[in-house]
Design a protein around this motif. Structure first.
Motif, PDB file in Angstrom:
ATOM      1  N   LEU A  75       0.824  -1.202   0.000  1.00 17.11           N
ATOM      2  CA  LEU A  75       0.000   0.000   0.000  1.00 17.11           C
ATOM      3  C   LEU A  75       0.866   1.263   0.000  1.00 17.11           C
ATOM      4  N   ALA A  76       1.966   1.218   0.768  1.00 15.95           N
ATOM      5  CA  ALA A  76       2.866   2.379   0.820  1.00 15.95           C
ATOM      6  C   ALA A  76       3.473   2.656  -0.544  1.00 15.95           C
ATOM      7  N   MET A  77       3.894   1.604  -1.214  1.00 15.06           N
ATOM      8  CA  MET A  77       4.466   1.784  -2.547  1.00 15.06           C
ATOM      9  C   MET A  77       3.448   2.378  -3.511  1.00 15.06           C
ATOM     10  N   SER A  78       2.212   1.916  -3.397  1.00 18.88           N
ATOM     11  CA  SER A  78       1.164   2.443  -4.278  1.00 18.88           C
ATOM     12  C   SER A  78       0.943   3.929  -4.031  1.00 18.88           C
ATOM     13  N   ILE A  79       0.938   4.302  -2.720  1.00 18.13           N
ATOM     14  CA  ILE A  79       0.734   5.713  -2.385  1.00 18.13           C
ATOM     15  C   ILE A  79       1.887   6.556  -2.886  1.00 18.13           C
ATOM     16  N   VAL A  80       3.119   6.038  -2.710  1.00 10.68           N
ATOM     17  CA  VAL A  80       4.288   6.799  -3.163  1.00 10.68           C
ATOM     18  C   VAL A  80       4.249   7.008  -4.670  1.00 10.68           C
ATOM     19  N   ILE A  81       3.944   5.964  -5.386  1.00 11.41           N
ATOM     20  CA  ILE A  81       3.900   6.091  -6.842  1.00 11.41           C
ATOM     21  C   ILE A  81       2.772   7.018  -7.274  1.00 11.41           C
ATOM     22  N   GLY A  82       1.587   6.861  -6.645  1.00 15.31           N
ATOM     23  CA  GLY A  82       0.477   7.741  -6.975  1.00 15.31           C
ATOM     24  C   GLY A  82       0.782   9.191  -6.647  1.00 15.31           C
ATOM     25  N   GLY A  83       1.400   9.398  -5.453  1.00 15.09           N
ATOM     26  CA  GLY A  83       1.776  10.756  -5.085  1.00 15.09           C
ATOM     27  C   GLY A  83       2.779  11.351  -6.048  1.00 15.09           C
ATOM     28  N   SER A  84       3.730  10.504  -6.455  1.00 12.23           N
ATOM     29  CA  SER A  84       4.714  10.984  -7.422  1.00 12.23           C
ATOM     30  C   SER A  84       4.042  11.397  -8.723  1.00 12.23           C
ATOM     31  N   ALA A  85       3.063  10.614  -9.143  1.00 16.36           N
ATOM     32  CA  ALA A  85       2.332  10.959 -10.363  1.00 16.36           C
ATOM     33  C   ALA A  85       1.623  12.302 -10.203  1.00 16.36           C
ATOM     34  N   LEU A  86       1.030  12.534  -8.989  1.00 15.77           N
ATOM     35  CA  LEU A  86       0.353  13.800  -8.752  1.00 15.77           C
ATOM     36  C   LEU A  86       1.330  14.969  -8.785  1.00 15.77           C
ATOM     37  N   ILE A  87       2.491  14.752  -8.142  1.00 19.12           N
ATOM     38  CA  ILE A  87       3.498  15.810  -8.115  1.00 19.12           C
ATOM     39  C   ILE A  87       3.999  16.127  -9.519  1.00 19.12           C
ATOM     40  N   VAL A  88       4.222  15.033 -10.298  1.00 22.34           N
ATOM     41  CA  VAL A  88       4.682  15.236 -11.672  1.00 22.34           C
ATOM     42  C   VAL A  88       3.661  16.040 -12.470  1.00 22.34           C
ATOM     43  N   GLN A  89       2.371  15.761 -12.276  1.00 18.41           N
ATOM     44  CA  GLN A  89       1.330  16.513 -12.983  1.00 18.41           C
ATOM     45  C   GLN A  89       1.377  17.999 -12.627  1.00 18.41           C
ATOM     46  N   TYR A  90       1.529  18.253 -11.315  1.00 16.84           N
ATOM     47  CA  TYR A  90       1.587  19.655 -10.896  1.00 16.84           C
ATOM     48  C   TYR A  90       2.850  20.339 -11.410  1.00 16.84           C
ATOM     49  N   MET A  91       3.948  19.603 -11.465  1.00 18.65           N
ATOM     50  CA  MET A  91       5.180  20.177 -11.986  1.00 18.65           C
ATOM     51  C   MET A  91       5.039  20.518 -13.475  1.00 18.65           C
ATOM     52  N   VAL A  92       4.409  19.588 -14.230  1.00 20.21           N
ATOM     53  CA  VAL A  92       4.185  19.857 -15.656  1.00 20.21           C
ATOM     54  C   VAL A  92       3.258  21.052 -15.836  1.00 20.21           C
ATOM     55  N   ASP A  93       2.185  21.076 -15.005  1.00 19.16           N
ATOM     56  CA  ASP A  93       1.241  22.189 -15.100  1.00 19.16           C
ATOM     57  C   ASP A  93       1.924  23.502 -14.713  1.00 19.16           C
ATOM     58  N   PHE A  94       2.773  23.468 -13.660  1.00 18.08           N
ATOM     59  CA  PHE A  94       3.500  24.665 -13.229  1.00 18.08           C
ATOM     60  C   PHE A  94       4.450  25.153 -14.320  1.00 18.08           C
ATOM     61  N   GLU A  95       5.109  24.198 -14.978  1.00 16.41           N
ATOM     62  CA  GLU A  95       6.039  24.573 -16.045  1.00 16.41           C
ATOM     63  C   GLU A  95       5.283  25.237 -17.201  1.00 16.41           C
ATOM     64  N   LYS A  96       4.105  24.693 -17.528  1.00 14.68           N
ATOM     65  CA  LYS A  96       3.315  25.293 -18.592  1.00 14.68           C
ATOM     66  C   LYS A  96       2.890  26.713 -18.211  1.00 14.68           C
ATOM     67  N   LEU A 148       4.317  28.683 -16.024  1.00 16.58           N
ATOM     68  CA  LEU A 148       5.497  29.542 -15.979  1.00 16.58           C
ATOM     69  C   LEU A 148       5.912  29.969 -17.385  1.00 16.58           C
ATOM     70  N   ASP A 149       5.855  29.025 -18.315  1.00 13.98           N
ATOM     71  CA  ASP A 149       6.196  29.364 -19.699  1.00 13.98           C
ATOM     72  C   ASP A 149       5.205  30.368 -20.272  1.00 13.98           C
ATOM     73  N   SER A 150       3.916  30.193 -19.927  1.00 16.45           N
ATOM     74  CA  SER A 150       2.909  31.134 -20.402  1.00 16.45           C
ATOM     75  C   SER A 150       3.150  32.528 -19.825  1.00 16.45           C
ATOM     76  N   VAL A 151       3.494  32.566 -18.511  1.00 16.74           N
ATOM     77  CA  VAL A 151       3.769  33.853 -17.871  1.00 16.74           C
ATOM     78  C   VAL A 151       4.986  34.513 -18.508  1.00 16.74           C
ATOM     79  N   GLU A 152       6.037  33.731 -18.754  1.00 16.76           N
ATOM     80  CA  GLU A 152       7.247  34.285 -19.365  1.00 16.76           C
ATOM     81  C   GLU A 152       6.963  34.810 -20.776  1.00 16.76           C
ATOM     82  N   THR A 153       6.162  34.049 -21.529  1.00 11.44           N
ATOM     83  CA  THR A 153       5.799  34.498 -22.878  1.00 11.44           C
ATOM     84  C   THR A 153       5.018  35.804 -22.832  1.00 11.44           C
ATOM     85  N   GLY A 154       4.025  35.862 -21.906  1.00  6.61           N
ATOM     86  CA  GLY A 154       3.256  37.093 -21.766  1.00  6.61           C
ATOM     87  C   GLY A 154       4.113  38.258 -21.307  1.00  6.61           C
ATOM     88  N   GLN A 155       5.073  37.961 -20.395  1.00  3.85           N
ATOM     89  CA  GLN A 155       5.942  39.018 -19.906  1.00  3.85           C
ATOM     90  C   GLN A 155       6.834  39.554 -21.011  1.00  3.85           C
TER      91      GLN A 155
END
Length: 317
Positions: A47-68, A70-77
């Motif tokens: 169960l711990a491994m499943s949570i870690v992997i799922g959490g990692s997937a969530l973090i990766v999604q937020y990182m990708v979304d944050f990068e997008k 940030l890129d949009s903000v930089e382009t607008g700036q």
């Protein structure tokens, strides 16, 4: 709407809910895989491994979304920075032009007033008014641009130039008036022209001379000479110095109407073949102006002062 992220069958799914669903799916898949990989592990570890992997997937999604984002903000700036740079460049150029205008002795307040008024007309006026304002600005710009070469042309009589230059004169106005110009003195613009000359004569040191040129046939007509002498006397009464010259076949003097202002520029009215004034030319070239000044002075010295009685006038030399 098909093909749009976060929607299904026309129903929009909130980004947070979508990320949670993806995390749950990834965690479930991870849990199944950990079960298949190692059956000896305790259920808690799986169960711990499943949570870690799922959490990692969530973090990766937020990182990708944050990068997008940030890129949009930089382009607008960057776009905003370019806009601000262009805006400040335009302001700098406008300020530089106004400074140069002021250093050249021109009125910056009039330039601002022209721009503000043109802007107001462009926003509020009907199309015919905007078209007229554009035409007037284009005409003014054309004349001023021509003056950078010390000449300007108008394809007909320009009494506005004549009157405005009379108002601007500070020292002298020397003018020749030929038979081509004779009908002008019976028109309304001639009255405005003489009014402007009366005002110019009120200024200190302003001297106005007018040289009329008539032909030998006109000199022989008593009725003509009576009217002509009345014209001369009327202008002399205003304070204008008047002389006339009789043109003869032996005197090849071009009957051109020229007005010289302050010995610095002149207006020349060039007639067409029918003898009508067709084009007005303003010339401030120093060499040509000096030539016209010398020519006028020579003609003035050779001319005759009018007297009330035409019979007392000397005959053509």
């Amino acid at each position: 709407m098909d093909g749009e992220p976060g929607t299904r069958s026309g129903v929009q799914i909130a980004p947070v809910v979508l990320k949670t669903l993806i995390t749950v799916v990834v965690g479930t898949v991870a849990y199944v895989i950990t079960n298949l990989i190692d059956q000896s592990q305790e259920e808690l570890w799986k169960l711990a491994m499943s949570i870690v992997i799922g959490g990692s997937a969530l973090i990766v999604q937020y990182m990708v979304d944050f990068e997008k984002r940030l890129d949009s903000v930089e382009t607008g700036q960057r776009a905003r920075t370019r806009e601000l740079h262009d805006h400040f460049t335009q302001l700098s150029e406008a300020a530089g032009l106004l400074k140069e205008l002021d250093q050249a002795g021109m009125s910056t307040s009039d330039a601002r007033r022209l721009i503000q008024s043109a802007t107001q007309v462009g926003r509020q006026g009907p199309e015919i008014v905007r078209a007229f304002a554009r035409a007037e600005i284009e005409s003014l710009a054309s004349v001023v641009t021509d003056l950078t070469g010390m000449t300007a042309h108008w394809q007909r009589d320009n009494n506005e130039w004549l009157i405005r230059l009379t108002e601007c004169a500070r020292r002298t106005i020397d003018a020749t008036s030929s038979s081509v110009d004779r009908p002008f003195w019976d028109t309304d613009p001639a009255g405005h022209y003489l009014d402007a000359q009366k005002q110019a004569l009120l200024g200190p040191g302003v001297n106005i001379r007018r040289l009329f040129m008539i032909n030998a046939a006109e000199e022989g007509e008593r009725d003509f000479m009576d009217r002509f002498m009345a014209l001369c006397q009327g202008q002399r009464d205003l304070g204008i110095k008047v002389r006339f010259m009789v043109l003869s076949p032996q005197r090849h003097t071009a009957a051109r109407d020229i007005v010289i202002f302050d010995s610095a520029l002149y207006l020349e009215f060039e007639p067409d073949r029918q003898g009508s004034n067709l084009q007005t030319r303003l010339d401030a070239d120093a060499r040509r102006v000096d030539g016209q000044v010398r020519r006028f002075n020579d003609l003035w010295e050779a001319a005759t002062e009018p007297s009330p009685d035409p019979a007392t006038q000397p005959q053509t030399r």
